[in-house]
Design a protein around this motif. Structure first.
Motif, PDB file in Angstrom:
ATOM      1  N   GLY A 110       0.802  -1.213   0.000  1.00  0.00           N
ATOM      2  CA  GLY A 110       0.000   0.000   0.000  1.00  0.00           C
ATOM      3  C   GLY A 110       0.832   1.260   0.000  1.00  0.00           C
ATOM      4  N   GLU A 111       0.135   2.367  -0.121  1.00  0.00           N
ATOM      5  CA  GLU A 111       0.772   3.677  -0.105  1.00  0.00           C
ATOM      6  C   GLU A 111      -0.144   4.647   0.610  1.00  0.00           C
ATOM      7  OE1 GLU A 111       2.087   7.316  -3.069  1.00  0.00           O
ATOM      8  OE2 GLU A 111       1.025   5.594  -3.880  1.00  0.00           O
ATOM      9  N   ILE A 112       0.476   5.570   1.331  1.00  0.00           N
ATOM     10  CA  ILE A 112      -0.282   6.626   1.991  1.00  0.00           C
ATOM     11  C   ILE A 112       0.107   7.927   1.315  1.00  0.00           C
ATOM     12  CG2 ILE A 112      -0.743   7.819   4.146  1.00  0.00           C
ATOM     13  CD1 ILE A 112       0.180   5.154   5.523  1.00  0.00           C
ATOM     14  N   ASP A 113      -0.888   8.637   0.805  1.00  0.00           N
ATOM     15  CA  ASP A 113      -0.611   9.868   0.073  1.00  0.00           C
ATOM     16  C   ASP A 113      -0.023  10.948   0.972  1.00  0.00           C
ATOM     17  OD1 ASP A 113      -1.542   8.755  -2.314  1.00  0.00           O
ATOM     18  OD2 ASP A 113      -3.586   9.468  -1.972  1.00  0.00           O
ATOM     19  N   LEU A 114      -0.698  11.222   2.088  1.00  0.00           N
ATOM     20  CA  LEU A 114      -0.251  12.273   3.004  1.00  0.00           C
ATOM     21  C   LEU A 114      -0.414  11.809   4.443  1.00  0.00           C
ATOM     22  CD1 LEU A 114      -2.122  15.305   1.376  1.00  0.00           C
ATOM     23  CD2 LEU A 114       0.305  14.754   1.106  1.00  0.00           C
ATOM     24  N   ILE A 115       0.528  12.216   5.291  1.00  0.00           N
ATOM     25  CA  ILE A 115       0.438  11.971   6.728  1.00  0.00           C
ATOM     26  C   ILE A 115       0.624  13.317   7.404  1.00  0.00           C
ATOM     27  CG2 ILE A 115       1.379  10.733   8.710  1.00  0.00           C
ATOM     28  CD1 ILE A 115       2.522   8.671   6.681  1.00  0.00           C
ATOM     29  N   THR A 169      -3.656  14.006  16.952  1.00  0.00           N
ATOM     30  CA  THR A 169      -4.082  12.875  16.129  1.00  0.00           C
ATOM     31  C   THR A 169      -3.257  12.811  14.855  1.00  0.00           C
ATOM     32  OG1 THR A 169      -6.332  13.076  16.990  1.00  0.00           O
ATOM     33  CG2 THR A 169      -6.056  11.837  14.939  1.00  0.00           C
ATOM     34  N   LEU A 170      -2.726  11.637  14.557  1.00  0.00           N
ATOM     35  CA  LEU A 170      -2.009  11.413  13.311  1.00  0.00           C
ATOM     36  C   LEU A 170      -3.036  11.050  12.240  1.00  0.00           C
ATOM     37  CD1 LEU A 170       0.888  11.422  12.199  1.00  0.00           C
ATOM     38  CD2 LEU A 170       0.931   8.950  12.594  1.00  0.00           C
ATOM     39  N   VAL A 171      -3.023  11.788  11.142  1.00  0.00           N
ATOM     40  CA  VAL A 171      -4.042  11.635  10.108  1.00  0.00           C
ATOM     41  C   VAL A 171      -3.404  11.078   8.838  1.00  0.00           C
ATOM     42  CG1 VAL A 171      -5.833  12.801   8.775  1.00  0.00           C
ATOM     43  CG2 VAL A 171      -5.277  13.611  11.085  1.00  0.00           C
ATOM     44  N   PHE A 172      -3.953   9.963   8.372  1.00  0.00           N
ATOM     45  CA  PHE A 172      -3.531   9.360   7.116  1.00  0.00           C
ATOM     46  C   PHE A 172      -4.552   9.789   6.071  1.00  0.00           C
ATOM     47  CE2 PHE A 172      -2.018   6.602  10.510  1.00  0.00           C
ATOM     48  CZ  PHE A 172      -0.670   6.503  10.187  1.00  0.00           C
ATOM     49  N   PRO A 201      -3.392   8.415  18.813  1.00  0.00           N
ATOM     50  CA  PRO A 201      -4.678   8.371  18.118  1.00  0.00           C
ATOM     51  C   PRO A 201      -4.456   8.615  16.616  1.00  0.00           C
ATOM     52  CG  PRO A 201      -4.766   9.874  19.998  1.00  0.00           C
ATOM     53  CD  PRO A 201      -3.339   9.475  19.807  1.00  0.00           C
ATOM     54  N   CYS A 202      -5.185   7.872  15.805  1.00  0.00           N
ATOM     55  CA  CYS A 202      -5.058   7.986  14.350  1.00  0.00           C
ATOM     56  C   CYS A 202      -6.435   8.144  13.713  1.00  0.00           C
ATOM     57  CB  CYS A 202      -4.400   6.742  13.765  1.00  0.00           C
ATOM     58  SG  CYS A 202      -2.730   6.483  14.348  1.00  0.00           S
ATOM     59  N   ARG A 203      -6.416   8.664  12.502  1.00  0.00           N
ATOM     60  CA  ARG A 203      -7.652   8.867  11.760  1.00  0.00           C
ATOM     61  C   ARG A 203      -7.347   8.696  10.271  1.00  0.00           C
ATOM     62  NH1 ARG A 203      -9.059  14.579  12.761  1.00  0.00           N
ATOM     63  NH2 ARG A 203      -8.402  15.096  10.660  1.00  0.00           N
ATOM     64  N   PHE A 204      -8.355   8.224   9.535  1.00  0.00           N
ATOM     65  CA  PHE A 204      -8.226   8.059   8.090  1.00  0.00           C
ATOM     66  C   PHE A 204      -9.181   9.028   7.402  1.00  0.00           C
ATOM     67  CE2 PHE A 204      -6.897   4.093   9.974  1.00  0.00           C
ATOM     68  CZ  PHE A 204      -5.713   3.822   9.287  1.00  0.00           C
ATOM     69  N   GLN A 244     -13.377  13.883   7.025  1.00  0.00           N
ATOM     70  CA  GLN A 244     -12.611  13.448   8.184  1.00  0.00           C
ATOM     71  C   GLN A 244     -13.184  12.145   8.713  1.00  0.00           C
ATOM     72  OE1 GLN A 244     -11.662  16.549  11.067  1.00  0.00           O
ATOM     73  NE2 GLN A 244     -12.229  18.094   9.540  1.00  0.00           N
ATOM     74  N   ALA A 245     -12.294  11.265   9.164  1.00  0.00           N
ATOM     75  CA  ALA A 245     -12.708   9.949   9.680  1.00  0.00           C
ATOM     76  C   ALA A 245     -13.601   9.249   8.655  1.00  0.00           C
ATOM     77  CB  ALA A 245     -13.392  10.084  11.034  1.00  0.00           C
ATOM     78  N   ALA A 246     -13.134   9.208   7.414  1.00  0.00           N
ATOM     79  CA  ALA A 246     -13.906   8.636   6.311  1.00  0.00           C
ATOM     80  C   ALA A 246     -14.135   7.139   6.474  1.00  0.00           C
ATOM     81  CB  ALA A 246     -13.211   8.909   4.977  1.00  0.00           C
ATOM     82  N   PHE A 247     -13.184   6.465   7.120  1.00  0.00           N
ATOM     83  CA  PHE A 247     -13.323   5.033   7.391  1.00  0.00           C
ATOM     84  C   PHE A 247     -12.460   4.691   8.594  1.00  0.00           C
ATOM     85  CE2 PHE A 247     -10.032   5.528   4.169  1.00  0.00           C
ATOM     86  CZ  PHE A 247      -8.994   4.726   4.624  1.00  0.00           C
TER      87      PHE A 247
END
Length: 121
Positions: free
Chosen positions: A38-43, A49-52, A94-97, A115-118
């Protein structure tokens, strides 16, 4: 790289989204993080909160909105990459997608930020 190259356009849109999100109070940590499968576009950090962030772009919505393209399979790959990132960085926070759907062509881009799409599952 030619401007018509889809990868170049994608990187340009991701940079614009990163700038747009930092204007809204987030702090960019990394972009285009590749991990197993996989790949994460932005962090980014949003407070504590760390947002992917997954960035999806379409020039128009004739074939659907870009937000609709984040399938359950794509979500699983992002979650897997995020877990790998957290492990390699030795982070426990804490993390969020989030997902940012972008429509239009530069310079007239429109952003829709979910925010918090999934959730990680």
């Amino acid at each position: 790289m030619p401007r018509s190259d889809p990868r170049f356009r994608g990187e340009q849109v991701e940079q614009q989204v990163a700038h747009w999100l930092t204007e809204r109070g987030l702090t960019l940590v990394a972009s285009n993080q590749h991990a197993k499968g996989g790949e994460i576009d932005l962090i980014l950090w949003h407070g504590q909160t760390l947002v992917f962030v997954e960035v999806r772009h379409r020039r128009d919505t004739r074939y659907g909105h870009p937000l609709e393209t984040v399938t359950p399979a794509k979500q699983r790959r992002i979650v897997k990459a995020a877990r790998f990132y957290l492990q390699t960085q030795r982070l426990s926070c804490p993390c969020r997608f989030d997902v940012v759907g972008v429509t239009g062509q530069a310079p007239a881009l429109e952003f829709e930020w979910i925010q918090a799409a999934f959730d990680a599952y």
